[in-house]
Enzyme design. Structure first.
Site, PDB file in Angstrom:
ATOM      1  N   SER A 182      -9.377  10.477  43.698  1.00  0.00           N
ATOM      2  CA  SER A 182      -9.761   9.490  42.686  1.00  0.00           C
ATOM      3  C   SER A 182     -11.178   9.695  42.166  1.00  0.00           C
ATOM      4  O   SER A 182     -11.437   9.550  40.971  1.00  0.00           O
ATOM      5  CB  SER A 182      -9.627   8.076  43.254  1.00  0.00           C
ATOM      6  OG  SER A 182      -8.332   7.832  43.718  1.00  0.00           O
TER       7      SER A 182
ATOM      8  N   HIS B 214     -15.184   5.896  43.480  1.00  0.00           N
ATOM      9  CA  HIS B 214     -14.802   5.948  42.069  1.00  0.00           C
ATOM     10  C   HIS B 214     -16.021   5.973  41.159  1.00  0.00           C
ATOM     11  O   HIS B 214     -16.117   6.805  40.247  1.00  0.00           O
ATOM     12  CB  HIS B 214     -13.933   4.732  41.729  1.00  0.00           C
ATOM     13  CG  HIS B 214     -12.579   4.777  42.363  1.00  0.00           C
ATOM     14  ND1 HIS B 214     -11.670   3.747  42.259  1.00  0.00           N
ATOM     15  CD2 HIS B 214     -11.966   5.729  43.110  1.00  0.00           C
ATOM     16  CE1 HIS B 214     -10.568   4.049  42.907  1.00  0.00           C
ATOM     17  NE2 HIS B 214     -10.736   5.250  43.438  1.00  0.00           N
TER      18      HIS B 214
END
Length: 254
Positions: A131, A177
């Site tokens: 991610s 992230h």
């Protein structure tokens, strides 16, 4: 003819994107086989245990986790979501940046996500997944659209929605992230905008400046990781021995 990112113009097969997907799938299959479960592949897999990102373990000298964790996934759904996103945004970005620069942006984004986890996450929380690198590609695509004088609104909406999800759902690595997003965005800025800002004389000079800017982002990520490591080593939780440190309970999802 070359693109704004310095790649040769013309459609080519995005081998790097396909290769990254293949590696992620292969690692997932190995962990699922070791765990005997496609959904709980993180329980009972030695590969998962040895490569998941746990800041305290990295501070104890297990540096390979910084990159290795980016090829692990918590179950099939986690894998499918990340690989679908990589497939959608990776192919076009690879065409613009070229295979080598694109691959480097991916790895720097992954490293940026790991650096943020090291600095800001709990020292015994396990993090894994592509991610951070994918968020970095989101940022790089946004910068590319601006450089091509196209509307970045669709990508900004995608980023906004995903950031809200990262804040809202427990168990998602928010810092991984955001760190990946920052690193990927800065990397693309370095490649696509910094040469112009510094008035590069020709294409070769522009490429050198772009590589230097990309290297600077990578060095920042490394510096943040090193600073986080020294901070963790001064923490009372840190023992300094892999055998003793491993006795601490690691926070896994589920």
């Amino acid at each position: 003819m070359r693109t704004v990112g310095g790649a040769r113009a013309g459609a080519t097969v995005p081998f790097v994107t396909y290769g990254l997907i293949a590696i992620n799938v292969l690692v997932y299959v190995i962990t699922a086989a070791q765990a005997g479960s496609p959904m709980d592949n993180y329980r009972g897999s030695s590969v998962f245990t040895d490569f998941m990102l746990v800041p305290l373990f990295v501070a104890d000298g297990e540096w390979w986790r910084l990159l290795g964790s980016g090829f692990l996934h918590y179950g099939a759904i986690h894998l499918l979501v990340n690989m679908f996103a990589l497939y959608i945004v990776g192919r076009d970005l690879e065409q613009v940046l070229g295979r080598v620069r694109y691959g480097c942006v991916y790895l720097v984004s992954l490293l940026g996500g790991s650096a943020a986890v090291m600095l800001l996450s709990d020292s015994l929380t396990a993090t894994a997944g592509a991610s951070g690198a994918v968020y970095g590609l989101f940022g790089a695509v946004t910068v590319t659209l601006i450089r091509l004088r196209q509307s970045p609104t669709p990508m900004l909406v995608v980023i906004g929605v995903n950031v809200v999800i990262s804040f809202s759902i427990p168990g998602i690595s928010l810092w991984g992230h955001l760190g990946g997003l920052a690193a990927g965005t800065l990397s693309a800025l370095g490649i696509l905008f910094v040469p112009g800002w510094l008035s590069a004389r020709d294409q070769r000079s522009a490429q050198r400046i772009g590589w230097a800017a990309l290297g600077a982002v990578a060095l920042i990520c490394v510096a943040v990781t090193i600073a986080a490591t020294f901070s963790l080593r001064s923490d009372p939780v840190f023992i300094g021995s892999p055998a003793v440190t491993a006795q601490h309970a690691v926070d896994l999802p589920g």
